[in-house]
Motif scaffolding. Structure first.
Motif, PDB file in Angstrom:
ATOM      1  N   GLU A 178       1.987  -2.375   3.797  1.00 17.84           N
ATOM      2  CA  GLU A 178       1.001  -2.561   2.732  1.00 17.84           C
ATOM      3  C   GLU A 178      -0.282  -1.814   3.070  1.00 17.84           C
ATOM      4  OE1 GLU A 178      -1.209  -6.150   0.242  1.00 17.84           O
ATOM      5  OE2 GLU A 178       0.392  -6.632   1.663  1.00 17.84           O
ATOM      6  N   LEU A 179      -0.630  -1.792   4.347  1.00 20.12           N
ATOM      7  CA  LEU A 179      -1.784  -1.005   4.789  1.00 20.12           C
ATOM      8  C   LEU A 179      -1.548   0.473   4.461  1.00 20.12           C
ATOM      9  CD1 LEU A 179      -3.538  -1.281   8.257  1.00 20.12           C
ATOM     10  CD2 LEU A 179      -2.923   0.939   7.329  1.00 20.12           C
ATOM     11  N   ALA A 238      -1.561   1.060   0.550  1.00 16.37           N
ATOM     12  CA  ALA A 238      -2.906   0.980  -0.025  1.00 16.37           C
ATOM     13  C   ALA A 238      -3.695   2.250   0.279  1.00 16.37           C
ATOM     14  CB  ALA A 238      -3.640  -0.247   0.514  1.00 16.37           C
ATOM     15  N   LEU A 264      -6.711  -1.378   2.204  1.00 16.56           N
ATOM     16  CA  LEU A 264      -6.015  -2.659   2.115  1.00 16.56           C
ATOM     17  C   LEU A 264      -7.007  -3.797   1.909  1.00 16.56           C
ATOM     18  CD1 LEU A 264      -3.549  -4.509   2.328  1.00 16.56           C
ATOM     19  CD2 LEU A 264      -3.795  -4.427   4.824  1.00 16.56           C
TER      20      LEU A 264
END
Length: 741
Positions: free
Chosen positions: A659-660, A663, A713
């Motif tokens: 997810e980091l 993003a 993120l």
């Protein structure tokens, strides 16, 4: 209608009976073993005096890869059917084959003559330097796989390793069976007064569950036709299938009903679950969980690692257990101020509904009330604007703008119809098949959508990369990628198409991101084509990245229109939907971190934990991370299929890690234009097209032009603003205190 290309090598789902697939798997294993036997003989004769050269070694490897296609195909079909159309016959055949497959996989991983061919290639530095990057990467990953399969172990320890692998495959399958059986065994007939608060679609779901209940009771002989006919119509039933479960947990006013259903869900396959399988056996996963951990630790020790978490991380982007734990705990610190605000908001609203002590079975219910009050957002109204056909056509329009690709549906009107070979055979009426083309109408691959919940289908959503892009010039064999994208969404009811919640829309975008990663590859070496060979903590990057367009105003305009009037989503509802993006994001992030940290720690613990120790570790993590109290009876771990029956053991952190990355990748689109085709082309060429042919870190930096940063993120999750407010408030308080002093 365009005909189906032979390069897709589609399956005729009318043909493969479980017994036929079983024989195909066994025949494929026999053929592959015969090849390995031949390599062994060659090693003991010719190669004893003349070492094999790198070019011949590569030829042998390519030949062996091609022989394994038959196994990949037959086992892939059977595994898929066991997930989406499970019954006693399919399950029996599937499980009966697991020890054979495990034994074969272990033999391959420990086969010295095959291993020596990979060594011959990498040791011939001049030859290795001539290989295309994808082939070189595949060789390197294969050598690592050999090491993790115990190729260097003494014979007695290799035998022990093989036994462990076989036991693990069987235990994981049983774990998954127990969760599915426990989920589908639970039914709760509802009284009229318990239906208060349910939406029209919720009522339709529990009525549909009631009809399924009648059919199942009649089929298994529990009720006669007379008894079934005597039941009310509609007959309302609560179940643990996700659409029904969420409808009740989100909207039912009856708090006792919500608690009853919550307890049933979080105690599935535990000591509190009294259901049994068809053989009368307990569905309790407690012993299975501890056995799996014990076997994984034994495997780790045989391979020279301190614990299984180190084994898992040896193939991932993250370098160590300490690095992952630090990442998770630091992110928890960033998320906690927002989570505390989230909880305070829920508690405030709960008081208004007479709930003095907010409990987990109240969270979804109160959260819906907050959305309606604070954001004027009703999920039921929103659902009407996301009919599945519109969402799918809009999704296809989005990826066409981003990547210059086109999707065409190619499905016949009835499942299992193989009379017309220009049509795609399917395993169920709900399934649809599509072909993917580039801007010049060149076929790239094909994919199936199987999106609705039903009996015999595993819960959740996933993409299965059934068939990789692959070429074998020796026999002029060309193979395009094909994948299955599976969901458990709300089905079509009351004569209307399926109406999705926005959460379901996001899930569809997520799985389609995985699908694009698999389908858009330009790599023709199967081991590193598409998602293959991609580090596990990076494989969620394309999927989470794709979710962003389900939260973009221009994207939402393409995927939404009212099911009856075709009117666009009104601006006030669009504004509300966008405003609610980070609603409860703090609590949701802490929940994900709780799962990830628990997974990491139970696999890093030495000596290995028993069931009591597993629960103790989970409670300890909750004490450290969670800010919402969990009931003592909660047995979430007993249904944690990701880590006990899937590929996420000591890797569940991957969702947050990726997810980091996603993003930060999307922030480039924010800078250059969300639908900028040049940026889309760059993402396709540096991430989606290259698969696992380069390390994920290299691919990301080729796209972003730098290393990944956590700033995007934090911003996308809404944590940056909250943390700044907290810092400013703290600074102001400190100044006030100093003035007073």
């Amino acid at each position: 209608m365009t005909s189906i290309s032979s390069e897709l090598h589609l399956v005729d789902f009318a043909d493969p009976a479980p017994s036929t697939l079983q024989q195909q798997v066994i025949s494929a294993i026999d053929a592959a073993n015969a090849f390995l036997d031949e390599l062994t003989v060659m090693t003991e004769t010719k190669e004893a005096s003349t070492p094999i050269d790198a070019e011949q070694a590569l030829t042998d490897i390519k030949d062996f890869d091609h022989i394994n296609l038959a196994l990949d195909r037959s086992w892939g079909i059977l595994s898929h059917l066991n997930s989406v159309m499970s019954n006693d016959e399919i399950r029996h055949v599937h499980h009966e084959l697991l020890p054979k497959l495990s034994a074969y996989g272990t033999r391959v991983g420990q086969h010295q003559p095959l291993f020596s061919r990979y060594q011959a290639i990498i040791n011939d530095k001049a030859f290795f330097a001539t290989l295309e990057p994808a082939r070189a990467r595949a060789i390197e990953l294969a050598l690592r796989s050999f090491e993790l399969s115990g190729v260097a172990l003494p014979k007695t320890e290799q035998d022990k390793f093989a036994t462990i692998q076989s036991q693990l495959s069987t235990l994981s399958a049983t774990f998954s069976d127990h969760v599915l059986d426990a989920t589908q065994a639970y039914v709760l007939p509802l009284k009229q007064e318990q239906l208060t608060g349910l939406t029209d679609s919720g009522l339709a779901l529990v009525a549909d569950a009631g009809e399924q209940y009648k059919t199942n009771q009649l089929a298994n002989g529990s009720l006669t036709q007379t008894e079934v006919d005597a039941l009310p119509s509609p007959y309302y039933v609560a179940s643990l299938n996700m659409p029904v479960y969420l409808a009740i947990m989100t909207h039912a006013d009856d708090r006792h009903l919500r608690e009853t259903l919550y307890r049933a869900y979080v105690t599935r396959a535990s000591e509190f679950d009294e259901h049994t399988n068809a053989k009368g056996e307990s569905l309790n996963n407690a012993d299975i969980m501890s056995q799996i951990l014990q076997l994984r630790e034994q495997k780790a020790k045989l391979l020279g690692f301190n614990n299984y978490a180190e084994v898992s991380l040896s193939t991932k982007m993250a370098d160590s257990v300490a690095e992952v734990e630090t990442f998770l705990r630091d992110l928890a610190v960033q998320a906690t101020p927002t989570a505390e605000q989230d909880l305070a908001q829920l508690q405030k609203y709960a008081q208004d509904y007479g709930i003095k002590d907010l409990q987990p079975w109240d969270s979804a219910y109160i959260a819906e009330k907050v959305k309606q009050s604070e954001f004027s957002l009703s999920q039921e109204e929103i659902r009407s604007y996301f009919p599945l056909p519109r969402v799918i056509s809009g999704l296809f329009a989005i990826v066409e703008r981003l990547y210059g690709i086109k999707v065409q549906e190619q499905s016949n009107d009835s499942a299992n119809n193989s009379t017309d070979k220009s049509l795609a055979s399917r395993w169920h009426d709900d399934v649809r098949f599509y072909q993917l083309f580039d801007a010049d109408d060149n076929l790239l691959g094909g994919f199936y959508f199987d999106l609705f919940a039903r009996s015999g289908k595993r819960g959740g959503a996933w993409m299965s990369g059934f068939q990789s892009r692959y070429s074998y010039n020796k026999q002029d064999h060309q193979q395009l990628p094909v994948c299955f994208m599976v969901g458990n969404f709300t089905p079509a009811l009351d004569g209307k198409p399926s109406l999705l919640t926005h959460d379901e829309v996001v899930t569809l975008f997520h799985e389609f991101g995985h699908g694009l990663h698999h389908l858009l590859t330009q790599v023709t070496i199967g081991d590193v084509a598409g998602v293959n060979g991609v580090e596990w903590d990076a494989v969620e990057l394309p999927s989470q990245f794709m979710e962003n367009w389900a939260w973009d105003a221009e994207g939402i305009a393409l995927i939404s229109s009212h099911v009856e009037t075709s009117a666009p989503l009104p601006k006030d509802k669009l504004d509300a939907l966008l405003a609610v993006k980070n609603f409860q994001s703090g609590l949701q992030t802490l929940r994900q971190i709780e799962f990830a940290l628990f997974d990491l720690l139970i696999h890093a613990q030495t000596p290995v934990l028993d069931y009591k120790g597993i629960l103790t570790t989970l409670n300890s993590v909750r004490d450290d991370i969670a800010i919402v109290q969990t009931p003592d009876y909660n047995r979430f771990a007993n249904g944690f299929s990701h880590i006990f029956a899937g590929g996420y053991a000591a890797g569940y952190y991957s969702y947050k890690w990726a997810e980091l990355l996603s993003a930060d990748a999307f922030s480039k689109f924010e800078e250059e234009g969300v639908f900028n085709p040049i940026t889309g082309k760059a993402f396709r060429e540096t991430i989606l097209s290259v698969g696992g042919s380069f390390p994920a870190k290299v691919n990301f930096e080729n796209f972003r032009g730098r290393s990944a940063s956590i700033e995007a993120l934090l911003r996308h999750s809404g944590f940056a603003d909250t943390n700044n407010q907290t810092k400013n408030s703290t600074a102001a308080n400190a100044q006030t205190t100093r003035k007073v002093i």
